[in-house]
Design an enzyme around this catalytic site. Structure first.
Site, PDB file in Angstrom:
ATOM      1  N   ASP A 153      -2.064 -24.769  22.067  1.00 50.76           N
ATOM      2  CA  ASP A 153      -3.438 -24.701  21.571  1.00 50.76           C
ATOM      3  C   ASP A 153      -4.214 -25.889  22.111  1.00 50.76           C
ATOM      4  OD1 ASP A 153      -2.780 -22.460  20.105  1.00 50.76           O
ATOM      5  OD2 ASP A 153      -3.209 -23.342  18.145  1.00 50.76           O
ATOM      6  N   ASP A 209       0.979 -21.889  11.107  1.00 53.85           N
ATOM      7  CA  ASP A 209       1.215 -22.609  12.355  1.00 53.85           C
ATOM      8  C   ASP A 209       2.098 -23.827  12.131  1.00 53.85           C
ATOM      9  OD1 ASP A 209      -0.165 -20.924  14.033  1.00 53.85           O
ATOM     10  OD2 ASP A 209      -2.016 -22.091  14.019  1.00 53.85           O
TER      11      ASP A 209
END
Length: 130
Positions: free
Chosen positions: A80, A109
């Site tokens: 990310d 996450d």
């Protein structure tokens, strides 16, 4: 890919393109968003945070390495990127999503805080070179 994996990939792609409102349409009303070492957010709080990121021009993008689904459970292995103006942080994320009735009910996450910190420092150093 299964329908659940397509929904998760679509969700992340919409966030990448700055389309928080459309991404929020893929979230269940009582969605739960968990992040390593941070508080859990639910429902309208999740939508508000995603809209706020867009409003503040906080960028988000993903390099998807792997995505796998088993029924309603989708696992992602990805990098990310969060950005703001010239700063960008890149960090590894392992995500678990649960999709029910076409909507994401869980977004969980997992990442290393050390990796996040290192990515943030690299981003700051990159600003100095730019």
């Amino acid at each position: 890919m299964t329908d659940a994996a397509v929904i998760v990939e679509s969700f992340l792609t919409l966030l990448e393109h700055g389309e928080a409102e459309a991404a929020c349409e893929l979230l269940a009303p009582d969605v739960e968003w968990r992040n390593t070492g941070m508080p859990t957010f639910r429902g309208h709080k999740v939508r508000g945070m995603l809209r706020d990121m867009e409003r503040r021009s906080i960028g988000f993008r993903v390099d998807m390495h792997h995505i796998a689904a088993n029924g309603p459970i989708v696992l992602t292995d990805r990098i990310d990127y969060l950005s703001y103006k010239r700063w960008e942080s890149a960090f590894w994320v392992c995500g678990t999503f649960e999709v029910r009735d076409g909507l994401i009910t869980l977004w969980d996450d997992h990442f290393s805080m050390g990796n996040l910190l290192a990515g943030s420092i690299r981003g700051l150093l990159g600003m100095r070179r730019a």
